[in-house]
Design a protein around this motif. Structure first.
Motif, mmCIF file in Angstrom:
data_model
loop_
_atom_site.group_PDB
_atom_site.id
_atom_site.type_symbol
_atom_site.label_atom_id
_atom_site.label_comp_id
_atom_site.label_asym_id
_atom_site.label_seq_id
_atom_site.Cartn_x
_atom_site.Cartn_y
_atom_site.Cartn_z
ATOM 1 N N TRP A 189 6.980 -15.268 5.784
ATOM 2 C CA TRP A 189 6.041 -14.141 5.737
ATOM 3 C C TRP A 189 6.816 -12.899 6.157
ATOM 4 O O TRP A 189 7.274 -12.805 7.295
ATOM 5 N N ARG A 190 6.991 -12.025 5.201
ATOM 6 C CA ARG A 190 7.820 -10.842 5.451
ATOM 7 C C ARG A 190 6.945 -9.596 5.389
ATOM 8 O O ARG A 190 6.174 -9.409 4.455
ATOM 9 N N THR A 191 7.081 -8.739 6.357
ATOM 10 C CA THR A 191 6.247 -7.544 6.463
ATOM 11 C C THR A 191 7.098 -6.340 6.851
ATOM 12 O O THR A 191 7.912 -6.448 7.773
ATOM 13 N N GLY A 192 6.919 -5.237 6.172
ATOM 14 C CA GLY A 192 7.749 -4.091 6.505
ATOM 15 C C GLY A 192 7.369 -2.841 5.758
ATOM 16 O O GLY A 192 6.259 -2.703 5.255
ATOM 17 N N ILE A 193 8.337 -1.982 5.656
ATOM 18 C CA ILE A 193 8.104 -0.667 5.064
ATOM 19 C C ILE A 193 9.308 -0.331 4.205
ATOM 20 O O ILE A 193 10.421 -0.780 4.499
ATOM 21 N N GLN A 194 9.076 0.425 3.149
ATOM 22 C CA GLN A 194 10.241 0.865 2.372
ATOM 23 C C GLN A 194 10.043 2.277 1.875
ATOM 24 O O GLN A 194 8.916 2.741 1.669
ATOM 25 N N ALA A 195 11.186 2.919 1.695
ATOM 26 C CA ALA A 195 11.154 4.317 1.273
ATOM 27 C C ALA A 195 12.378 4.623 0.439
ATOM 28 O O ALA A 195 13.420 3.991 0.585
ATOM 29 N N GLU A 196 12.213 5.600 -0.423
ATOM 30 C CA GLU A 196 13.356 6.071 -1.198
ATOM 31 C C GLU A 196 14.056 7.140 -0.362
ATOM 32 O O GLU A 196 13.505 8.218 -0.119
ATOM 33 N N LEU A 197 15.249 6.854 0.124
ATOM 34 C CA LEU A 197 15.947 7.772 1.025
ATOM 35 C C LEU A 197 16.541 8.957 0.296
ATOM 36 O O LEU A 197 16.626 10.064 0.818
ATOM 37 N N TRP A 198 17.008 8.681 -0.915
ATOM 38 C CA TRP A 198 17.727 9.720 -1.674
ATOM 39 C C TRP A 198 17.490 9.504 -3.149
ATOM 40 O O TRP A 198 17.387 8.368 -3.600
ATOM 41 N N LYS A 199 17.385 10.637 -3.882
ATOM 42 C CA LYS A 199 17.331 10.492 -5.336
ATOM 43 C C LYS A 199 17.946 11.720 -5.990
ATOM 44 O O LYS A 199 17.898 12.836 -5.444
ATOM 45 N N SER A 200 18.550 11.466 -7.120
ATOM 46 C CA SER A 200 19.139 12.548 -7.902
ATOM 47 C C SER A 200 19.011 12.160 -9.357
ATOM 48 O O SER A 200 19.709 11.251 -9.824
ATOM 49 N N GLY A 201 18.119 12.822 -10.051
ATOM 50 C CA GLY A 201 17.836 12.421 -11.420
ATOM 51 C C GLY A 201 17.293 11.006 -11.418
ATOM 52 O O GLY A 201 16.364 10.667 -10.690
ATOM 53 N N ALA A 202 17.945 10.143 -12.195
ATOM 54 C CA ALA A 202 17.478 8.759 -12.262
ATOM 55 C C ALA A 202 18.096 7.890 -11.186
ATOM 56 O O ALA A 202 17.751 6.716 -11.062
ATOM 57 N N PHE A 203 19.023 8.440 -10.422
ATOM 58 C CA PHE A 203 19.677 7.619 -9.398
ATOM 59 C C PHE A 203 18.864 7.618 -8.111
ATOM 60 O O PHE A 203 18.286 8.639 -7.717
ATOM 61 N N SER A 204 18.864 6.482 -7.467
ATOM 62 C CA SER A 204 17.971 6.303 -6.326
ATOM 63 C C SER A 204 18.621 5.399 -5.278
ATOM 64 O O SER A 204 19.324 4.431 -5.612
ATOM 65 N N LEU A 205 18.369 5.719 -4.006
ATOM 66 C CA LEU A 205 18.787 4.846 -2.907
ATOM 67 C C LEU A 205 17.557 4.558 -2.053
ATOM 68 O O LEU A 205 16.924 5.486 -1.542
ATOM 69 N N TYR A 229 0.854 -1.187 0.000
ATOM 70 C CA TYR A 229 0.000 0.000 0.000
ATOM 71 C C TYR A 229 0.890 1.237 0.000
ATOM 72 O O TYR A 229 1.823 1.353 0.807
ATOM 73 N N VAL A 230 0.578 2.162 -0.907
ATOM 74 C CA VAL A 230 1.399 3.364 -1.029
ATOM 75 C C VAL A 230 0.847 4.432 -0.096
ATOM 76 O O VAL A 230 -0.314 4.842 -0.213
ATOM 77 N N LEU A 231 1.684 4.877 0.808
ATOM 78 C CA LEU A 231 1.279 5.850 1.805
ATOM 79 C C LEU A 231 1.917 7.191 1.453
ATOM 80 O O LEU A 231 3.144 7.273 1.291
ATOM 81 N N ARG A 232 1.100 8.237 1.309
ATOM 82 C CA ARG A 232 1.635 9.537 0.892
ATOM 83 C C ARG A 232 1.388 10.553 2.000
ATOM 84 O O ARG A 232 0.492 11.363 1.903
ATOM 85 N N THR A 233 2.178 10.485 3.024
ATOM 86 C CA THR A 233 1.979 11.397 4.153
ATOM 87 C C THR A 233 3.027 12.497 4.181
ATOM 88 O O THR A 233 2.808 13.542 4.766
ATOM 89 N N GLY A 234 4.174 12.271 3.568
ATOM 90 C CA GLY A 234 5.228 13.274 3.607
ATOM 91 C C GLY A 234 5.642 13.680 2.220
ATOM 92 O O GLY A 234 4.859 13.597 1.276
ATOM 93 N N ARG A 235 6.898 14.099 2.115
ATOM 94 C CA ARG A 235 7.389 14.554 0.815
ATOM 95 C C ARG A 235 7.519 13.402 -0.175
ATOM 96 O O ARG A 235 7.365 13.576 -1.362
ATOM 97 N N ARG A 236 7.851 12.232 0.382
ATOM 98 C CA ARG A 236 8.058 11.083 -0.500
ATOM 99 C C ARG A 236 7.153 9.933 -0.066
ATOM 100 O O ARG A 236 6.891 9.776 1.121
ATOM 101 N N PRO A 237 6.730 9.160 -1.018
ATOM 102 C CA PRO A 237 5.823 8.049 -0.643
ATOM 103 C C PRO A 237 6.549 6.951 0.124
ATOM 104 O O PRO A 237 7.749 6.734 -0.061
ATOM 105 N N LEU A 238 5.797 6.303 1.005
ATOM 106 C CA LEU A 238 6.267 5.084 1.666
ATOM 107 C C LEU A 238 5.431 3.927 1.128
ATOM 108 O O LEU A 238 4.272 4.118 0.792
ATOM 109 N N VAL A 239 6.013 2.769 1.085
ATOM 110 C CA VAL A 239 5.227 1.584 0.736
ATOM 111 C C VAL A 239 5.273 0.637 1.928
ATOM 112 O O VAL A 239 6.352 0.239 2.379
ATOM 113 N N ILE A 240 4.116 0.344 2.446
ATOM 114 C CA ILE A 240 4.035 -0.644 3.518
ATOM 115 C C ILE A 240 3.376 -1.882 2.928
ATOM 116 O O ILE A 240 2.440 -1.783 2.132
#
Lengths: 328, 226
Positions: free
Chosen positions: B85-101, B56-67
């Protein structure tokens, strides 16, 4: 929600303080002879072996050699019956295996690692042979039959006869060829999951107890329904000597071995056994492996797979006893 | 209720309450209306497996989180004896152009059963992905660390071999690393991910029997509210 999460995490952490250590001696794998003084043991060639003997010490000696490497003699114990037939039967768990004392991996790292096992056997025979005219027979299963051939290759005059049950091969190349058939990976099988799924839980630990426990799950693969080597199911064992197994395989891969160079000097007849249900073995492979012996009788043991000293005992015993009595 | 079941229950609650995630995400393909990620995957690491996941895409801040959550089961005769069974959260910490962490922490609950023993294991997993990510395609390098912190053992035929074997809860049993590369191709609202790499024990000496892992997954972005 944060409070609930915190409470749950705290509870889990509190409970985790009381969790048992996987490496606790005796928790998941049995104690070895250096940890349990009640076990029968023999100090020999710089190590401490788990040893049991049956029969009169003056009778012809029959030394039982288990498979593996890293296995133990528990599944061979029906061979105690040879004591009733007039043999002095000696079982031992090889160095670092079964209930024998564990050895560090570096003990097996030199080019002479296999020689160490041959020297252990030589020292064991010297210990139990009470006079030079007492005949000595070897009965080996799988890797134990390979070790028996390795011993005969170096000491042909010390052995009066041998029963060899499905040795993979007498050279490393030959053994590799057999293993590629017997251990072929069935990728979508339950057997593969049962063998390796725990590796993601027990990962990257070096304690011997943990490695031995993890190795026990591999028996799921070789004994699963439909297994290539024809085993009817699990067979009894004490402990998988994971370090001995891995180190010896690595060692063989690095240095190789050839147990055939002097086998032509061994004049007594050898009884060579293969099993009906082992699809990776068969008569043709038995003839190939047995070829270096000048006198050999090859027999199939019916209605059993590779673990024929356990599952095929009813067929194996009379054939072996007839052979041993001939040479006694 | 004994302590074994209490710990198991807490693990399940932790897993469930943190909602969902685990599947791959193409951050550049997440338009403002995409709220749901549904995936199917198959692959091999410590077994051959297949699985499904939901995010589920959560849009609460500047960048989306996926839980999200992911369930995988091993191939084989027994359908649900071995699963993860794996459960968690992920976020894009950094991006610059097409590069992403991107960072992906997760809880993992595993079940294993064979004639020898049954295990329930709770653990954690952290993944990092760095690479060149575009809406239509991308290539990222990935690193994962996975650690089991509590496992319940109940022995079957191992108890016949060794009657003194002790059932119960065991502590941290080690961890493993995975290093790999992930490629994605994203036609329309679909994403296809191919993830390949190598896996190690945490000491890099006692490594798994299957040294490599591979996973192919197909994902659908859903815009409608479920």
């Amino acid at each position: 929600m944060y409070k609930i999460t915190f409470a749950l995490l705290s509870g889990l952490l509190l409970a985790s303080c009381q969790l048992e250590d996987w490496a606790s001696p005796g928790a998941l794998v049995p104690l070895t002879v250096d940890q349990d003084p009640d076990l029968p043991a023999l100090a020999i060639n710089g190590t401490l072996l788990h040893v049991q003997s049956y029969g009169a010490s003056s009778d012809p000696l029959l030394v039982m050699l288990h498979g593996g490497p890293g296995g133990d003699f528990r599944s061979l114990l029906q061979a105690r019956r040879f004591a009733e037939a007039g043999f002095y039967v000696v079982f031992y768990d090889q160095r670092g295996s079964g209930l024998s004392k564990r050895e560090d991996k570096n003990r097996y790292e030199g080019a002479d690692a296999v020689q160490l096992f041959i020297d252990d056997l030589d020292a064991l025979i010297s210990h139990f042979q009470i006079h030079d005219s007492q005949k000595v027979f070897l009965m080996g299963h799988s890797w134990g039959a390979m070790l028996a051939a390795g011993y005969i290759n170096q000491h042909p005059g010390k052995i009066s006869g041998a029963v060899l049950a499905e040795p993979g091969g007498f050279t490393w190349t030959q053994t590799g060829e057999y293993l590629s058939r017997s251990n072929s990976i069935r990728f979508f099988s339950e057997a593969l999951n049962d063998a390796i799924f725990p590796e993601q839980i027990l990962a990257g630990r070096s304690e011997h107890e943990v490695l031995d426990y993890k190795a026990s799950f591999f028996s799921n693969y070789e004994n699963a329904p439909g297994n290539v080597i024809g085993n009817a199911g699990p067979y009894p064992f004490w402990r998988n000597g994971a370090v001995a197994f891995e180190a010896l395989i690595d060692n063989a891969d690095r240095y190789g071995f050839d147990f055939t160079t002097q086998l032509h000097q061994f004049t007594p007849k050898v009884l060579f056994l293969y099993s009906e249900y082992n699809e990776a073995y068969g008569r043709q492979w038995a003839e190939t492996v047995a070829a270096p012996f000048p006198h050999v009788e090859i027999k199939m043991i019916a209605q059993t797979g590779h673990e024929m000293l356990h599952f095929g005992w009813a067929g194996l015993y009379p054939v072996s006893l007839t052979y041993l009595n001939e040479l006694k | 209720m004994n302590r074994s079941y209490l710990i198991l229950l807490m693990s399940l609650l932790l897993t469930a309450q943190s909602e969902l995630f685990a599947q791959e995400v193409n951050w550049r393909a997440l338009d403002e209306n995409a709220n749901h990620l549904v995936s199917a995957a198959f692959g091999a690491d410590y077994s051959s497996y297949y699985g499904v996941s939901y995010g589920y895409v959560l849009r609460t801040g500047r960048r989306p989180l996926v839980i999200g959550t992911e369930f995988t089961a091993s191939f084989g005769r027994e359908i649900l004896d071995d699963w993860k069974w794996r459960t968690g959260i992920q976020a894009e910490l950094w991006k610059s152009g097409a590069f992403s962490l991107a960072l992906k922490p997760a809880f993992i609950l595993r079940r294993y059963e064979s004639p020898l023993a049954r295990m329930y294991s709770a653990g954690t997993n952290v993944s990092l992905a760095f690479g060149h990510v575009k809406a239509a395609w991308g290539l990222t390098a990935t690193a994962h660390y996975d650690r089991s912190f509590a496992t319940h053992l109940k022995h079957g035929s191992l108890k016949e071999s060794y009657p003194g074997i002790r059932d119960g809860w065991y502590g941290a049993s080690g961890g493993n690393f995975k290093f790999g590369a992930r490629a994605h191709w994203s036609p329309g609202s679909w994403n296809v991910f191919l993830h390949l790499g190598k896996q190690y024990g945490q000491d890099f000496q006692h490594n798994p029997t299957l040294p490599f892992f591979a996973e192919l997954s197909v994902q659908k972005l859903l815009h409608a509210r479920l």
